[in-house]
Design an enzyme around this catalytic site. Structure first.
Site, PDB file in Angstrom:
ATOM      1  N   TYR A  19     -12.423  16.866 -17.475  1.00 19.96           N
ATOM      2  CA  TYR A  19     -12.734  15.430 -17.843  1.00 19.96           C
ATOM      3  C   TYR A  19     -14.477  15.093 -16.839  1.00 19.96           C
ATOM      4  O   TYR A  19     -13.712  16.181 -15.796  1.00 19.96           O
ATOM      5  CB  TYR A  19     -11.472  14.931 -17.677  1.00 19.96           C
ATOM      6  N   ASP A  36      -3.876  18.046 -16.785  1.00 19.44           N
ATOM      7  CA  ASP A  36      -4.200  16.665 -17.606  1.00 19.44           C
ATOM      8  C   ASP A  36      -3.211  16.729 -18.860  1.00 19.44           C
ATOM      9  O   ASP A  36      -4.446  17.277 -19.613  1.00 19.44           O
ATOM     10  CB  ASP A  36      -5.183  16.243 -17.149  1.00 19.44           C
ATOM     11  N   LYS A  51      -5.050   5.052 -20.266  1.00 20.97           N
ATOM     12  CA  LYS A  51      -5.440   5.652 -21.592  1.00 20.97           C
ATOM     13  C   LYS A  51      -4.054   4.977 -22.411  1.00 20.97           C
ATOM     14  O   LYS A  51      -3.475   3.910 -22.472  1.00 20.97           O
ATOM     15  CB  LYS A  51      -5.788   7.145 -22.377  1.00 20.97           C
ATOM     16  N   ARG A  80       1.093  -1.128  -0.510  1.00 21.98           N
ATOM     17  CA  ARG A  80       0.143   0.167   0.356  1.00 21.98           C
ATOM     18  C   ARG A  80       0.923   1.241   0.082  1.00 21.98           C
ATOM     19  O   ARG A  80      -0.039   1.816  -0.350  1.00 21.98           O
ATOM     20  CB  ARG A  80      -0.412   0.071   1.715  1.00 21.98           C
TER      21      ARG A  80
HETATM   22  C1  LIG Z   1      -9.555   9.094 -18.508  1.00 17.57           C
HETATM   23  C2  LIG Z   1      -9.446  10.189 -18.312  1.00 17.57           C
HETATM   24  C3  LIG Z   1      -9.367  10.086 -16.502  1.00 17.57           C
HETATM   25  C4  LIG Z   1      -9.724   9.899 -15.780  1.00 17.57           C
HETATM   26  O1  LIG Z   1      -8.976   8.327 -15.773  1.00 17.57           O
HETATM   27  P1  LIG Z   1      -9.229   6.440 -14.822  1.00 17.57           P
HETATM   28  O2  LIG Z   1      -7.888   6.325 -14.958  1.00 17.57           O
HETATM   29  O3  LIG Z   1     -10.653   6.165 -15.679  1.00 17.57           O
HETATM   30  O4  LIG Z   1      -9.554   7.142 -13.472  1.00 17.57           O
HETATM   31  C5  LIG Z   1      -8.529  11.575 -16.224  1.00 17.57           C
HETATM   32  N1  LIG Z   1      -8.395  12.994 -17.413  1.00 17.57           N
HETATM   33  C6  LIG Z   1      -9.370  12.426 -18.173  1.00 17.57           C
HETATM   34  C7  LIG Z   1      -8.645  14.018 -19.774  1.00 17.57           C
HETATM   35  C8  LIG Z   1      -9.109  11.380 -19.134  1.00 17.57           C
HETATM   36  O5  LIG Z   1      -9.315  10.717 -20.118  1.00 17.57           O
END
Ligand SMILES: *Cc1c(COP(=O)(O)O)cnc(C)c1O
Length: 387
Positions: free
Chosen positions: A106, A178, A203, A52
């Site tokens: 998002y 992000d 992603k 953890r």
């Molecule tokens: C998918 C996504 C998230 C969230 O990510 P998870 O791995 O699904 O928690 C945050 N920001 C962007 C731009 C995303 O495409």
């Protein structure tokens, strides 16, 4: 951690952070499927090794590699993109402090900031992405940070990142970005001066649609603060997902460059075909932020959207008829995924807000995969001609 900064991305994804010599000579870092580790005389809690606490070999090697590819001192991997976003924001924007955030974020991030952040004693103001300088008006004495996304979903708008990063530096704010959509292949936010970089590693970083994961990259000191929160919030990534993300990263540059080229091919083919109403891709001169992408990014990315020329029902019919593009949310994987954002990522946004943002019910978003672009173009045009 990232002493290999001068090496190229292709080399970093393979070699940065790896043990020398390799454990037992294993060329590939094994999965350390162990929740706890022998103390070896550890004197304080910080030197305890426990899953953890994100300090197993799989976590540490991965963190060093991630720091190297975004050019930061340190990084921390977490159980999802949302774990990375919420844990980092709670750790670094404290009770009573204020955050300026772009609107049109998002969905999960927007929801968290709007509904939960202030309940936890933090303050937030949103600024309209399309209004230059609007962030300056939101500045307060207690403002500590600004939060943006390098590319918005699904219209792929790019804020004035240079002005925002300079503003943050001039006012002494932490600048969160992000960077999920461009990935470090197409854009390194450090190059413009952003201090805190976030990714949904679900992603492009992993790239195979088989795990959820996230990460934050920043200075060692900031990562230490986030780690203390993560250790209590509990959103650590399990070792097997670490292994899969580590493996996915090795082909990141190859995948994303191919996706850049394929998305450009598909965008041009759709625009030239006149079979759709509008193609939205930062690589096209018709995109409102084409020049920003051209100036700051190394590639235009694998994400595109277009306006289907019919009813919402017909658009759903199109999604069903495609042979290669699969109708599913998420993005950045090896397979092409298509969605109608008004029904998926933006279903929680009111119809009126969607209209104001320019997200119609017939807008279709495409995450271009690794299939041959000729096959994708043929698939899309064939179904459009039938319609
Ligand atoms: C998918 C996504 C998230 C969230 O990510 P998870 O791995 O699904 O928690 C945050 N920001 C962007 C731009 C995303 O495409």
């Amino acid at each position: 951690m990232s002493e290999e900064k001068t090496e190229h991305l292709e080399t970093q994804v393979i070699h940065s952070g790896e043990w020398r010599p390799r454990p037992e000579g294993a060329v590939v870092l094994p999965v350390y499927q162990s929740s706890t580790y022998e103390s070896n005389g550890a004197k304080d809690y910080d030197s305890v090794r426990y899953l953890r606490l994100s300090n197993t070999p799989n976590h540490l090697v991965l963190a060093a590699k991630l720091a190297a590819i975004e050019g930061t001192e340190a990084a921390l991997v977490m159980a999802s993109g949302m774990a990375a976003i919420t844990t980092s924001l709670l750790a670094l924007v404290k009770e009573g402090e204020h955050l300026i955030a772009q609107d049109n974020l998002y969905g999960g991030t927007y929801h968290f900031l709007k509904e939960n952040f202030s309940a936890l004693g933090r303050r937030v103001s949103f600024f309209p992405l399309s209004e230059p300088g609007s962030w300056e008006k939101a500045l307060r004495p207690e403002t500590k940070a600004i939060y943006v996304e390098s590319v918005s979903n699904p219209l792929l708008r790019i804020p004035d990142l240079q002005a925002i990063a300079s503003f943050a530096q001039a006012k002494g704010l932490k600048s969160f970005i992000d960077n999920t959509f461009p990935s470090p292949v197409n854009f390194n936010p450090r190059s413009l001066g952003f201090s805190h970089i976030l990714h949904s590693a679900t992603k492009y970083l992993n790239g195979h649609s088989d795990i959820v994961a996230g990460c934050v990259m920043a200075s060692s000191e900031e990562i230490k603060s986030v780690t203390q929160w993560l250790n209590l919030m509990g959103g650590s990534l399990d070792p097997h997902s670490c292994f899969l993300l580590h493996r996915g990263l090795k082909t990141l540059p190859l995948r994303v460059r191919w996706q850049n080229e394929s998305a450009m091919r598909l965008a041009h083919a759709l625009e030239d075909s006149k079979l759709v109403r509008r193609v939205i891709y930062p690589g096209l001169p018709s995109h409102p932020d084409h020049l920003r992408a051209k100036q700051w990014f190394r590639g235009y990315g694998g994400m595109m959207s277009f306006e289907f020329p019919g009813t919402a029902e017909a658009a759903d019919g199109f999604l069903r008829e495609l042979r290669l593009g699969m109708n599913a949310p998420s993005l950045g994987g090896v397979e092409t995924l298509v969605t109608r954002p008004s029904q998926t990522s933006h279903a929680g946004v009111s119809a009126e807000d969607r209209r104001n943002q320019g997200i119609s019910d017939t807008l279709i978003r495409v995450s271009v995969g690794l299939e041959h672009p000729d096959d994708l173009v043929e698939d899309f045009l064939k179904v459009l001609r039938q319609g």
